[in-house]
Every structure is written in structure tokens, then in C-alpha cells.
Design a protein around this motif. Structure first.
Motif, PDB file in Angstrom:
ATOM      1  N   UNK A 468     -52.829   7.759 -39.665  1.00  0.00           N
ATOM      2  CA  UNK A 468     -53.347   7.483 -38.323  1.00  0.00           C
ATOM      3  C   UNK A 468     -52.695   8.461 -37.348  1.00  0.00           C
ATOM      4  N   UNK A 469     -53.526   9.247 -36.708  1.00  0.00           N
ATOM      5  CA  UNK A 469     -53.021  10.260 -35.791  1.00  0.00           C
ATOM      6  C   UNK A 469     -52.716  11.584 -36.466  1.00  0.00           C
ATOM      7  N   UNK A 470     -52.999  11.672 -37.774  1.00  0.00           N
ATOM      8  CA  UNK A 470     -52.750  12.915 -38.505  1.00  0.00           C
ATOM      9  C   UNK A 470     -53.958  13.840 -38.410  1.00  0.00           C
ATOM     10  N   UNK A 471     -53.773  15.061 -38.871  1.00  0.00           N
ATOM     11  CA  UNK A 471     -54.888  16.011 -38.987  1.00  0.00           C
ATOM     12  C   UNK A 471     -55.241  16.138 -40.459  1.00  0.00           C
ATOM     13  N   UNK A 472     -56.430  16.682 -40.724  1.00  0.00           N
ATOM     14  CA  UNK A 472     -56.907  16.815 -42.095  1.00  0.00           C
ATOM     15  C   UNK A 472     -57.369  18.246 -42.344  1.00  0.00           C
ATOM     16  N   UNK A 473     -56.991  18.775 -43.502  1.00  0.00           N
ATOM     17  CA  UNK A 473     -57.484  20.080 -43.942  1.00  0.00           C
ATOM     18  C   UNK A 473     -58.288  19.908 -45.215  1.00  0.00           C
ATOM     19  N   UNK A 480     -71.347  17.000 -47.035  1.00  0.00           N
ATOM     20  CA  UNK A 480     -71.950  15.869 -46.334  1.00  0.00           C
ATOM     21  C   UNK A 480     -70.919  15.325 -45.352  1.00  0.00           C
ATOM     22  N   UNK A 481     -71.360  14.458 -44.494  1.00  0.00           N
ATOM     23  CA  UNK A 481     -70.457  13.888 -43.497  1.00  0.00           C
ATOM     24  C   UNK A 481     -69.533  12.825 -44.084  1.00  0.00           C
ATOM     25  N   UNK A 482     -69.822  12.348 -45.311  1.00  0.00           N
ATOM     26  CA  UNK A 482     -69.070  11.205 -45.838  1.00  0.00           C
ATOM     27  C   UNK A 482     -67.583  11.492 -45.997  1.00  0.00           C
ATOM     28  N   UNK A 483     -67.214  12.719 -46.456  1.00  0.00           N
ATOM     29  CA  UNK A 483     -65.799  13.042 -46.601  1.00  0.00           C
ATOM     30  C   UNK A 483     -65.093  13.067 -45.268  1.00  0.00           C
ATOM     31  N   UNK A 484     -65.734  13.613 -44.277  1.00  0.00           N
ATOM     32  CA  UNK A 484     -65.161  13.643 -42.937  1.00  0.00           C
ATOM     33  C   UNK A 484     -65.034  12.233 -42.374  1.00  0.00           C
ATOM     34  N   UNK A 485     -66.055  11.397 -42.606  1.00  0.00           N
ATOM     35  CA  UNK A 485     -66.003  10.022 -42.100  1.00  0.00           C
ATOM     36  C   UNK A 485     -64.910   9.220 -42.780  1.00  0.00           C
ATOM     37  N   UNK A 486     -64.626   9.546 -44.053  1.00  0.00           N
ATOM     38  CA  UNK A 486     -63.516   8.881 -44.738  1.00  0.00           C
ATOM     39  C   UNK A 486     -62.205   9.221 -44.050  1.00  0.00           C
ATOM     40  N   UNK A 487     -62.059  10.470 -43.616  1.00  0.00           N
ATOM     41  CA  UNK A 487     -60.856  10.871 -42.894  1.00  0.00           C
ATOM     42  C   UNK A 487     -60.778  10.167 -41.545  1.00  0.00           C
ATOM     43  N   UNK A 488     -61.911  10.088 -40.866  1.00  0.00           N
ATOM     44  CA  UNK A 488     -61.932   9.422 -39.562  1.00  0.00           C
ATOM     45  C   UNK A 488     -61.565   7.950 -39.690  1.00  0.00           C
ATOM     46  N   UNK A 492     -57.527   9.806 -38.923  1.00  0.00           N
ATOM     47  CA  UNK A 492     -57.307  11.210 -38.593  1.00  0.00           C
ATOM     48  C   UNK A 492     -57.937  11.534 -37.241  1.00  0.00           C
ATOM     49  N   UNK A 493     -57.355  12.480 -36.541  1.00  0.00           N
ATOM     50  CA  UNK A 493     -57.846  12.849 -35.207  1.00  0.00           C
ATOM     51  C   UNK A 493     -58.438  14.248 -35.147  1.00  0.00           C
ATOM     52  N   UNK A 494     -58.152  15.076 -36.145  1.00  0.00           N
ATOM     53  CA  UNK A 494     -58.627  16.463 -36.106  1.00  0.00           C
ATOM     54  C   UNK A 494     -58.808  16.980 -37.526  1.00  0.00           C
ATOM     55  N   UNK A 495     -59.734  17.917 -37.676  1.00  0.00           N
ATOM     56  CA  UNK A 495     -60.095  18.429 -38.996  1.00  0.00           C
ATOM     57  C   UNK A 495     -60.170  19.954 -38.952  1.00  0.00           C
ATOM     58  N   UNK A 515     -65.169  11.147 -32.339  1.00  0.00           N
ATOM     59  CA  UNK A 515     -64.150  11.610 -31.407  1.00  0.00           C
ATOM     60  C   UNK A 515     -63.146  12.572 -32.004  1.00  0.00           C
ATOM     61  N   UNK A 516     -63.500  13.192 -33.123  1.00  0.00           N
ATOM     62  CA  UNK A 516     -62.595  14.137 -33.775  1.00  0.00           C
ATOM     63  C   UNK A 516     -62.716  15.530 -33.163  1.00  0.00           C
ATOM     64  N   UNK A 517     -61.623  16.251 -33.213  1.00  0.00           N
ATOM     65  CA  UNK A 517     -61.666  17.685 -32.941  1.00  0.00           C
ATOM     66  C   UNK A 517     -61.790  18.387 -34.280  1.00  0.00           C
ATOM     67  N   UNK A 518     -62.599  19.421 -34.333  1.00  0.00           N
ATOM     68  CA  UNK A 518     -62.779  20.123 -35.607  1.00  0.00           C
ATOM     69  C   UNK A 518     -62.880  21.626 -35.373  1.00  0.00           C
ATOM     70  N   UNK A 519     -62.220  22.387 -36.273  1.00  0.00           N
ATOM     71  CA  UNK A 519     -62.312  23.839 -36.212  1.00  0.00           C
ATOM     72  C   UNK A 519     -62.766  24.369 -37.558  1.00  0.00           C
TER      73      UNK A 519
END
Length: 528
Positions: A468-473, A480-488, A492-495, A515-519
Motif C-alpha cells: 500500500x503506497x508502493x510503486x510497481x514495475x 490487458x488492464x487486469x495486471x495493472x488493476x491487481x496492483x491497484x 500501489x500508487x504508481x506504475x 488514480x494511478x500515476x504511470x510512466x
């Protein structure tokens, strides 16, 4: 064909003169006539020993700056003649060719010239011609001629002469195999260098060679025979390390230690201590810290269970406090550029722990080739030396990551490069808090990494998962969006991810909604 052959005449021509005089003196004492070339002959003569110049045998002086001196029938006839063939013996008598029973040659220092950064002309000049020709001739005629190409075989040669009164067939066969392996390795070094020098990334033929560093009890499993070979490169790592204590490294130890050290080398020591803990070639914890003891503890906390029996790598000098902390659990190997006396003293009580020091870190940005065998061939590729900085990433979401998030994203991205794909890494405050590795589905890697965060919270008795509050690489794009949604959903707050999926817009929309930030990095790091 005979078995034991008396050594009456020896031809010595060496670039590396280590042990030369002792060998020449020992041969002379055993009644062996010495024949030699150039600087070798001078060194023997200066030592007060009798020696004949090759020019006496050939009737020709050395010429063309020494390029031509042994390429002559008087030399090659003496090496190649079959002593039990009447026609060969008659030819020797007719042309005044004397038999050569022992050849001692080591080659021009081509590999050393390349390693020192020699220019094209210097490297070309250090390609030996006469040496390999003599070695191949003598080794082919091992029924009668002993061929020594390594300084470390001098003592074995003398012991053979004392024990057998000459050289036995088995001994000459062993020397012949080593001789051909040496010329093969030499030619491999020349062809590999030349391919690079002329810009041939995919030459028609590639050659690879190695030198035995260690025979192993077994490979990945007890029923598999194995050995460790070095390639002669100066890249700091497990192959060049000094082992201070503990039993010999196993096949798996070497593989995992290499993975650990290559990972931790990504973190510049100028930016502070970093520690990586590896298990089965995957990181189970990586962290930076104000001290190595702190970095180790933070890396250990990521996955205390998996760290047991792991490999630990540091990007700087191991100190006593860190060594003491490491001894809290069973560890297979610790590798670092150096270690203090206090650290070595701490480890001395742990006889099964291997400590390796390398004298430096491998350059993660350097070029090089990686080989992998497949049925019927090899895959060859450049080392993955790609990296990104804050200036290289592209923000693709409505929310821009904070400076702290961006720092952690780049940290997590660096770790993900060294995790088996599919790879997902959660990080917070420059430490991993969850790693998902090697799954067939990226969403499964996401779920595993999140679960590791929950396990970490339980082990440390935290109020909530550090995810919670971590970033994900992610090492590759989210298809698909499912992996990102699992992180959310894990908090997680950023990807950070490469981008490039056909469904990027869908994934970006999902990130915005959560509400994620992503680069996007524009670069992936598959590691199979």
C-alpha cells in the motif's frame, strides 16, 4: 607406434618465460639437447646453458622481424616424421632433419594485448603463426612427440621423465588434447576480436573457448556432470573472485552468485550502499540504505523465508556489523568487492558460508555477448545493458508521479530487469516489498508480488501491507488492464512499464480511473 619415447631433443619457444630457465636447466641435466628461437634462446644462453638456435637447423636466419623463423622443413619435418615409417626416416636422413621429441611453446600474448586495449596494428602483430603451426604439427604426431603449451605442465613433464624415463603415450595424448584446445582458444580469441574490430555483429562462424576453473561434484542435479570454465575476461564477478572460506561453489551457487552480483552492480556505490538477496536466480529482496547493515535488513525483510539459504551481494565493502547481521540465518554465499578484517573474522565462525571478494563491480553498461545453447545450436545476443533515467520516461496518465514515486519507480525498474519474466516488482523507499517472478501470466506475477507484501506485513507485524503506497514495475507491457488493476487493488500508487501494447489506451484509462500515476520507458527487460 611406440609407448614410452625418450626425449633427446627439445625445441623451446615461449612468449611467457615463467619457469623457462628452471625447465631448461632440468632438461639439460637429463641430457636433452635444447633448441630455441630469438628471445627464448637468449634467455637460456644468458643462464649459462647450452642451446642451439633454430637458424642452425634451418640454415636460414630469422627474418621479417621474427615473423619467419620456424616455418621450415627442418623444424616441421622433425616434429611430423613418423619414426617407425622407413620412408619418413629415409627422408630425414637424406635432408639432414633431426627428430624433435619435445616441443615447449606458448603463444604471443594476443589475448593480453586485446585486454589492454591494443590498437588494430598491435593486435595483428601479436597474432602468432609459427607457434600454432608447430603446436598442431607436434600434437598430431603425439605418437612420438610431447607438446607442452602451459607453464603449469612443466613440473608434470619433469615428473613423467623421472618416473618413466621418457614420455608415455597416455601422457602425450593428454598433452596433445591440451595443445589443440589451446590453439582452438587462441583462434577463437582472434576471430572474435576481429569480428568486433571490423563491425561484424553476426559473423558467419563464431567460436567460443574457456579454461577449466573447477570440476564440480554435479550440475543442477546430482545425476548431471558439470564443470566451470572461465573465458579470460576481466569482468569482476564470480569467475574472477577470491574465495576466502567455505567449500567449493556448486553449479547452482555460481549461477545464483552471478545473478546477485550483476544485479547489485546496477546501483552505483557513489549513491550509497545496496544489497541484493537472490534465491534460484531471482531476487527475493533488494534495498538501499544509509549503511550496508541497514540495506541488508531492508532487503531481508522483503522475504525472510526465501532469504534462507540464499546468495547475498553488496555493492561495496562488507563490514563487521553487516557480517554479523548476515550470520543470523543460513546463507550460502556472500559476494562483495571487498571485506574488512572484522567481517572476515565474523564469517570465520561460519565454516559453510562462502565469502567472495572481487576487487570491483562489473560495469552494467558495458557491452558483451551472452550465449545460450539450444538443440543443434546457440543463441547469441548482446548483454542487456539498457537503462532509463527520469529524463527518459514518459508520463501517460493524468496524474504525474511525485519525485519520491519516480525515484522508487526507477529503483523498481532496475530490479525488474533482473527478475525472470513475467516480472512484477513492488518497491517503497528504495526497497523491494514484493516480487513476482517467472509466471506464465503477468496478472499472476502481480498477484504473487502483492501476496509477498502481505506476507512481509505478517512477518514484521505491520498494520498493513507495505504494498500500500508502493510503486510497481513491470518488465514488459501490460497486455490487458487486469495486471495493472491487481496492483491497484493491492494499494500501489504508481506504475512503470515499457508500454507498446495494442491495448495501451485501455490500460492507461484503467490507471486514470484508479488514480494511478504511470510512466512508459519505451524499453522492456525480458529475462528468460
Amino acid at each position: 607406434m611406440t609407448d614410452t619415447v625418450s626425449v633427446r631433443r627439445a625445441l623451446l619457444s615461449v612468449s611467457d618465460k615463467t619457469g623457462l630457465i628452471d625447465l631448461a636447466r632440468a632438461l639439460d641435466a637429463r641430457g636433452v639437447e635444447l633448441v630455441s628461437t630469438g628471445g627464448t634462446a637468449k634467455a637460456i644462453r644468458d643462464a649459462g646453458l647450452p642451446v642451439r638456435d633454430v637458424a642452425e637447423l634451418t640454415g636460414f636466419p630469422e627474418m621479417m622481424d621474427g615473423r619467419v623463423k620456424t616455418l621450415h622443413p627442418a623444424v616441421h619435418g622433425g616434429l611430423l616424421a613418423l619414426r617407425d615409417d622407413a620412408a619418413h626416416v629415409a627422408a630425414m636422413e637424406a635432408h639432414g632433419i633431426g627428430a624433435i621429441d619435445l616441443l615447449v611453446v606458448n603463444l604471443y600474448p594476443f589475448e593480453e594485448t586485446v585486454a589492454k586495449g591494443g590498437d588494430y596494428a598491435d593486435c595483428i602483430e601479436n597474432i602468432d603463426i609459427g607457434g600454432p603451426a608447430m603446436i598442431r604439427a607436434a600434437a598430431k604426431n603425439h605418437a612420438f612427440v610431447a607438446t607442452v603449451v602451459d607453464v603449469e605442465d612443466y613440473d608434470a613433464l619433469l615428473a613423467e621423465l623421472d618416473a618413466q624415463g621418457g614420455t608415455t603415450m597416455a601422457f602425450r595424448q593428454m598433452l596433445a588434447q591440451r595443445a589443440y584446445a589451446r590453439t582452438a582458444a587462441y583462434d577463437a580469441a582472434v576471430s572474435t576480436w576481429m569480428a568486433g574490430a571490423i563491425g561484424q555483429d553476426t559473423p558467419r562462424r563464431r567460436a567460443v573457448a574457456g579454461t577449466l576453473a573447477q570440476e564440480m561434484r554435479y550440475g543442477e542435479n546430482p545425476h548431471q556432470a558439470a564443470a566451470f570454465y572461465t573465458d579470460g575476461s576481466a569482468r569482476p564477478g564470480v569467475a574472477t573472485a577470491r574465495q576466502h572460506q567455505g567449500k567449493a561453489l556448486s553449479y547452482n551457487n555460481i549461477n545464483d552468485t552471478d545473478a546477485a552480483f550483476e544485479l547489485v552492480a546496477e546501483f552505483d556505490p557513489k549513491d550509497g550502499p545496496a544489497v541484493a538477496i537472490i534465491k534460484h536466480a531471482n531476487p527475493c529482496g533488494v534495498a538501499r540504505g544509509a549503511t550496508f547493515a541497514q540495506a541488508y535488513q531492508r532487503a531481508f525483510d522483503c522475504d525472510r523465508v526465501s532469504a534462507f539459504g540464499g546468495i547475498i551481494a553488496l555493492n561495496g565493502t562488507l563490514d563487521g556489523d553487516t557480517a554479523q547481521a548476515i550470520t543470523g540465518i543460513f546463507t550460502e554465499v556472500v559476494i562483495a568487492p571487498d571485506a574488512t578484517d572484522e567481517a572476515r573474522e565474523v564469517f570465520s565462525a561460519k565454516k559453510n558460508l562462502r565469502l567472495l571478494t572481487t576487487g570491483g563491480l562489473p560495469d552494467p553498461r558495458s557491452t558483451g555477448r551472452v550465449w545460450r545453447q539450444v538443440a543443434g545450436g546457440y543463441l547469441v545476443q548482446d548483454r542487456d545493458n539498457g537503462f532509463v533515467t527520469a529524463k527518459d520516461v514518459k508520463v501517460v496518465t493524468k496524474r504525474t508521479p511525485s519525485e519520491a514515486e519516480l525515484r522508487d519507480m526507477l529503483f523498481a525498474w532496475t530490479v525488474a530487469k533482473h527478475v525472470k519474466s513475467n516480472a512484477i516488482v513492488y518497491a517503497k523507499d528504495a526497497a523491494t516489498v514484493g516480487v513476482g517472478a517467472g509466471q506464465m501470466s503477468r496478472v499472476d506475477s502481480s498477484r504473487i508480488a502483492a501476496r509477498k507484501g502481505e506476507d512481509m506485513a505478517e512477518a514484521l507485524e505491520l498494520a498493513q501491507s507495505p504494498a500500500i503506497g508502493a510503486v510497481v514495475a513491470s518488465d514488459a507491457f501490460f497486455p490487458f488492464a487486469d495486471g495493472l488493476l491487481a496492483a491497484a487493488s493491492a494499494g500501489a500508487t504508481a506504475v512503470i512499464q515499457p508500454g507498446g501494447s495494442m491495448r495501451d489506451e485501455e490500460v492507461i484509462a484503467a490507471a486514470d480511473e484508479a488514480g494511478l500515476a504511470m510512466v512508459f520507458t519505451g524499453m522492456r527487460h525480458f529475462r528468460h
